[in-house]
Design a protein around this motif. Structure first.
Motif, PDB file in Angstrom:
ATOM      1  N   GLY A   1      -1.625  -9.255 -11.394  1.00 47.76           N
ATOM      2  CA  GLY A   1      -2.293  -8.324 -12.305  1.00 47.76           C
ATOM      3  C   GLY A   1      -1.907  -8.596 -13.745  1.00 47.76           C
ATOM      4  O   GLY A   1      -1.241  -9.590 -14.059  1.00 47.76           O
ATOM      5  N   SER A   2      -2.288  -7.693 -14.627  1.00 45.41           N
ATOM      6  CA  SER A   2      -2.045  -7.902 -16.056  1.00 45.41           C
ATOM      7  C   SER A   2      -0.573  -8.128 -16.403  1.00 45.41           C
ATOM      8  O   SER A   2      -0.287  -8.916 -17.317  1.00 45.41           O
TER       9      SER A   2
ATOM     10  N   THR B   1      -1.181 -14.871  -5.171  1.00 51.43           N
ATOM     11  CA  THR B   1      -0.626 -13.816  -6.023  1.00 51.43           C
ATOM     12  C   THR B   1      -0.702 -12.470  -5.323  1.00 51.43           C
ATOM     13  O   THR B   1      -1.578 -11.660  -5.600  1.00 51.43           O
TER      14      THR B   1
ATOM     15  N   LEU C   1      -0.077  -8.841  -4.753  1.00 50.28           N
ATOM     16  CA  LEU C   1       0.410  -7.638  -5.410  1.00 50.28           C
ATOM     17  C   LEU C   1       1.618  -7.109  -4.636  1.00 50.28           C
ATOM     18  O   LEU C   1       1.578  -7.007  -3.404  1.00 50.28           O
TER      19      LEU C   1
ATOM     20  N   GLY D   1       2.605  -3.455 -12.048  1.00 49.93           N
ATOM     21  CA  GLY D   1       1.627  -2.434 -12.386  1.00 49.93           C
ATOM     22  C   GLY D   1       1.516  -1.397 -11.283  1.00 49.93           C
ATOM     23  O   GLY D   1       2.151  -1.507 -10.221  1.00 49.93           O
ATOM     24  N   ASP D   2       0.680  -0.387 -11.545  1.00 49.59           N
ATOM     25  CA  ASP D   2       0.587   0.710 -10.578  1.00 49.59           C
ATOM     26  C   ASP D   2      -0.223   0.340  -9.340  1.00 49.59           C
ATOM     27  O   ASP D   2      -0.086   0.980  -8.294  1.00 49.59           O
ATOM     28  N   ALA D   3      -1.028  -0.720  -9.398  1.00 44.93           N
ATOM     29  CA  ALA D   3      -1.642  -1.207  -8.155  1.00 44.93           C
ATOM     30  C   ALA D   3      -0.607  -1.946  -7.324  1.00 44.93           C
ATOM     31  O   ALA D   3      -0.523  -1.774  -6.107  1.00 44.93           O
ATOM     32  N   ALA D   4       0.229  -2.737  -7.998  1.00 40.96           N
ATOM     33  CA  ALA D   4       1.234  -3.528  -7.277  1.00 40.96           C
ATOM     34  C   ALA D   4       2.185  -2.632  -6.489  1.00 40.96           C
ATOM     35  O   ALA D   4       2.494  -2.909  -5.323  1.00 40.96           O
TER      36      ALA D   4
ATOM     37  N   PHE E   1       1.518  -1.536  -2.910  1.00 41.28           N
ATOM     38  CA  PHE E   1       1.669  -2.427  -1.753  1.00 41.28           C
ATOM     39  C   PHE E   1       3.056  -2.366  -1.133  1.00 41.28           C
ATOM     40  O   PHE E   1       3.189  -2.385   0.077  1.00 41.28           O
TER      41      PHE E   1
ATOM     42  N   ASN F   1      -0.832   2.422 -15.919  1.00 43.25           N
ATOM     43  CA  ASN F   1      -2.020   2.697 -16.750  1.00 43.25           C
ATOM     44  C   ASN F   1      -3.096   3.412 -15.916  1.00 43.25           C
ATOM     45  O   ASN F   1      -4.260   3.423 -16.283  1.00 43.25           O
TER      46      ASN F   1
ATOM     47  N   SER G   1      -4.687   2.626 -13.428  1.00 46.33           N
ATOM     48  CA  SER G   1      -5.883   1.780 -13.307  1.00 46.33           C
ATOM     49  C   SER G   1      -5.522   0.392 -12.773  1.00 46.33           C
ATOM     50  O   SER G   1      -4.398  -0.062 -12.932  1.00 46.33           O
TER      51      SER G   1
ATOM     52  N   ALA H   1      -6.348  -2.334 -14.279  1.00 44.16           N
ATOM     53  CA  ALA H   1      -6.966  -2.680 -15.562  1.00 44.16           C
ATOM     54  C   ALA H   1      -7.555  -4.087 -15.564  1.00 44.16           C
ATOM     55  O   ALA H   1      -8.586  -4.340 -16.191  1.00 44.16           O
ATOM     56  N   ILE H   2      -6.911  -4.985 -14.853  1.00 41.13           N
ATOM     57  CA  ILE H   2      -7.384  -6.373 -14.886  1.00 41.13           C
ATOM     58  C   ILE H   2      -8.782  -6.498 -14.265  1.00 41.13           C
ATOM     59  O   ILE H   2      -9.498  -7.455 -14.523  1.00 41.13           O
ATOM     60  N   GLU H   3      -9.170  -5.496 -13.468  1.00 40.34           N
ATOM     61  CA  GLU H   3     -10.486  -5.541 -12.820  1.00 40.34           C
ATOM     62  C   GLU H   3     -11.569  -4.819 -13.632  1.00 40.34           C
ATOM     63  O   GLU H   3     -12.739  -4.826 -13.242  1.00 40.34           O
TER      64      GLU H   3
HETATM   65  C1  LIG Z   1      -2.767  -8.248  -2.009  1.00 38.24           C
HETATM   66  C2  LIG Z   1      -3.661  -8.391  -3.167  1.00 38.24           C
HETATM   67  N1  LIG Z   1      -4.913  -7.880  -3.165  1.00 38.24           N
HETATM   68  C3  LIG Z   1      -5.716  -8.021  -4.237  1.00 38.24           C
HETATM   69  C4  LIG Z   1      -5.316  -8.680  -5.354  1.00 38.24           C
HETATM   70  C5  LIG Z   1      -6.252  -8.809  -6.555  1.00 38.24           C
HETATM   71  N2  LIG Z   1      -5.720  -8.133  -7.725  1.00 38.24           N
HETATM   72  C6  LIG Z   1      -4.999  -8.798  -8.652  1.00 38.24           C
HETATM   73  S1  LIG Z   1      -4.430  -7.805  -9.848  1.00 38.24           S
HETATM   74  C7  LIG Z   1      -5.208  -6.451  -9.196  1.00 38.24           C
HETATM   75  C8  LIG Z   1      -5.084  -5.103  -9.857  1.00 38.24           C
HETATM   76  C9  LIG Z   1      -3.811  -4.967 -10.655  1.00 38.24           C
HETATM   77  O1  LIG Z   1      -3.604  -3.659 -11.098  1.00 38.24           O
HETATM   78  P1  LIG Z   1      -2.186  -3.211 -11.632  1.00 38.24           P
HETATM   79  O2  LIG Z   1      -1.103  -3.702 -10.757  1.00 38.24           O
HETATM   80  O3  LIG Z   1      -2.247  -1.742 -11.838  1.00 38.24           O
HETATM   81  O4  LIG Z   1      -2.073  -3.975 -13.020  1.00 38.24           O
HETATM   82  P2  LIG Z   1      -2.950  -3.735 -14.335  1.00 38.24           P
HETATM   83  O5  LIG Z   1      -3.914  -4.868 -14.405  1.00 38.24           O
HETATM   84  O6  LIG Z   1      -3.594  -2.410 -14.231  1.00 38.24           O
HETATM   85  O7  LIG Z   1      -1.960  -3.763 -15.448  1.00 38.24           O
HETATM   86  C10 LIG Z   1      -5.899  -6.800  -8.031  1.00 38.24           C
HETATM   87  C11 LIG Z   1      -6.693  -5.847  -7.240  1.00 38.24           C
HETATM   88  C12 LIG Z   1      -4.024  -9.249  -5.294  1.00 38.24           C
HETATM   89  N3  LIG Z   1      -3.510  -9.977  -6.293  1.00 38.24           N
HETATM   90  N4  LIG Z   1      -3.218  -9.081  -4.229  1.00 38.24           N
END
Ligand SMILES: Cc1ncc(C[n+]2csc(CCOP(=O)(O)OP(=O)(O)O)c2C)c(N)n1
Ligand SMILES: [Mg+2]
Length: 545
Positions: free
Chosen positions: A387-388, A412, A414, A438-441, A444, A466, A468, A470-472
């Protein structure tokens, strides 16, 4: 001895100090009996990421080992092994297997069959007397040649059976191969003849611990140096000849010098085409030195190539280069260094408003900049996440000591960063070990922050929240507008505290540094800390089209 005890005994002889795992696998109990510290995670993937860091941070001197149960345990481990395969990390994976009478009958999951594509060596053992030889093969494979995961599937019933007396075991050697001297001479001549060479170091330099030789070559040739993400920290980024690391986002000086190079020398790298590595410019001749001949002419054609351990390659090159220079530096270093410094100051000036921003929500660049200037960089091991955060930190973080930045990204996943920081802390307890994510990471692998608390692995986790993905945002415009598909939510400081760690939410720019200092103090007391910075949904990166 029972087979599980034999495996534990062999692990001990191979120098394994921690068995990271998730039940049920009788090897875990046998390891504890043999005084190997067992570390139990909350899900298999994080355990594999921890084992991965054990190998990375020790240059493969110590091999990370992970054991899990047959069926669901092995099924759920796939991501961790695939990540290690993608990034070429040598780990030993020990899945249990279904009892032998059911071993290869559908729908029972076969690790031997399913892991073929993400291991360099996979074996299924069906006779107790074959256990020592299988372990010997696995450790020999994992220590030699291209680093990558190896797997030995040991059926549950077999692990409880006796291995006939008389078995022996000798730990596997680590053998190095060197380059052909004729090619070394050709490469030395080409390097000396080049006017504007750039050195590109991959993680092979880390595994060979060839950092001093890399530096010597750069200084002899007075040539600038960059790295892959995996190779980041192989060359001190504060050195006047450093261009910073490659990755999706890069520095202006790296972009300039690569574009204008008349020769690129890759050492200990694969030159694999990836979104998370700097692309080599078209038409510039490449010299490729790598351990694995399968990488030569794979993604990029090589004008010249050397096959061998990065340390032996550089050891062989140095005298050849020195001879050709006849001990006389060509006086390029100053001009090259001056140009790098000039471009770097232009680049940083351009980014200064973001790096020192007073805005709220916080600029992620401000968080990274303050972190860089608060920690003791030489005694910090840091890793990014997918991610970002990866693309925000990698160009700006300047490691000064080897293996203090764990870079990744051939694949990569997450959530990988948390386990890496934890594994790093296990083998380098004196270091501050940080993961930036990030908050998506955190969605997991976040639950394994509890493992850090319970197992007393006091890492510092820096979360950029954030709300979000955000990178998407750019590529999910309609889904975001119509259905808020990139939104996520959570209070992760509360989450960290609920799991028994230190947690703080930070919203004010002037609160960043004091919070980092408090969190570091907590890690010194043995408590893992999570700092949750509320950040903007930034979409700007240091990318050069
Ligand atoms: C297991 C997995 N699924 C999907 C992705 C695709 N992916 C890369 S970054 C991302 C979102 C990142 O969001 P976040 O961690 O919140 O970082 P931000 O860009 O918001 O700072 C996704 C869905 C991935 N890298 N790994
Ligand atoms: Mg986010």
């Amino acid at each position: 001895m029972k087979a599980a005890a034999v495996v534990a005994d062999i692990l001990k002889r191979e120098g394994v100090q921690f068995l990271i795992g998730y039940p049920v696998n009788p090897i875990i109990e046998a390891a504890a009996e043999a005084d190997i510290r067992t570390i139990i995670v909350r899900q298999e993937r994080t355990g594999l990421h921890m084992a991965d860091a054990v190998s990375r941070v020790t240059s493969g001197e110590r091999i990370g080992v992970f054991a899990m149960q047959h069926g669901p345990g092995s099924e759920n481990s796939f991501g961790g092994v695939a990540q290690a395969f993608g990034d070429s990390v040598p780990i030993v994976v020990l899945p249990g297997g279904y009892p032998r009478r059911l071993l290869n009958i559908p729908p029972n999951f076969s690790s031997f069959l399913n892991y073929q594509h993400v291991t360099k060596w996979a074996e299924q053992v069906i006779l107790t007397e074959a256990v020592p030889a299988a372990m010997r093969r696995a450790f020999t494979q994992v220590r030699n040649g291209r680093p990558r995961p190896v797997l030995v599937e040991l059926p549950y019933d077999l692990l409880h059976d006796e291995v006939p007396d008389g078995w022996t075991y000798t730990p596997a050697p680590r053998l190095r191969t060197g380059p052909d001297p004729r090619d070394v001479a050709r490469v030395a001549a080409a390097l000396v003849a080049a006017e504007r060479p750039v050195l590109y170091a991959g993680q092979g330099v880390h595994y060979a611990r060839a950092w001093p030789q890399l530096r010597e070559l750069a200084e002899l040739l007075e040539a600038p140096v960059t790295t892959s993400l995996q190779g980041k920290s192989a060359f001190p980024e504060t050195h006047p000849l450093s261009l910073g690391s490659g990755g999706r986002s890069i520095s202006k000086q790296l972009h300039h010098f690569l574009t204008n190079a008349d020769l690129i020398f890759g050492i200990g790298c694969s030159f694999t085409t990836t979104s998370y590595g700097v692309a080599m410019p078209n038409g510039v001749p490449i010299i490729h030195a790598t351990l694995d001949p399968a990488d030569i002419n794979k993604d990029l054609p090589a004008e010249l190539a050397l096959v061998g351990d990065a340390g032996l390659v550089l050891d062989a090159l140095l005298p050849e280069v020195r001879d050709r220079l006849r001990g006389r530096p060509r006086g390029r270093a100053e001009a090259v260094g001056r140009q790098i410094a000039q471009l770097k100051s232009e680049w940083l000036a351009q980014w200064k408003p973001r790096l020192t921003s007073e805005a709220k929500p916080l600029s992620p660049y401000r968080v990274i900049w303050d972190l860089l200037h608060t920690v003791d960089v030489a005694n910090t091991i840091i890793t990014h996440d997918a991610g970002s955060p990866r693309d925000q930190i990698s160009p700006f973080w300047e490691p000064v000591a080897p293996l203090t930045y764990l870079g990744w990204g051939k694949t990569t996943q997450l959530g990988y960063g948390l386990g890496l920081a934890m594994g790093a802390k296990l083998v380098r307890p004196e270091m501050l070990c940080v993961n930036l994510w990030g908050d998506a990471a955190i969605g997991f692998t976040g639950m394994d922050f509890e493992t850090a608390v319970r197992e007393r692995i006091p890492i510092l986790s820096v979360l950029l929240n954030n709300f979000s993905m955000a990178i998407e945002l750019k590529i999910m415009k309609v889904a975001t507008e119509k259905y808020r598909s990139t939104d996520i939510s959570g209070n992760y400081a509360d989450f960290a505290r609920a799991l028994g760690g230190w947690g703080e939410r930070v919203t004010e720019p002037n609160a960043i540094v004091p919070a980092i200092k408090r969190a570091i103090a907590k890690t010194r007391e043995g408590t893992p800390a999570l700092l949750e910075f509320i950040t903007e949904q930034a979409e700007d990166f240091s990318i050069f089209p």
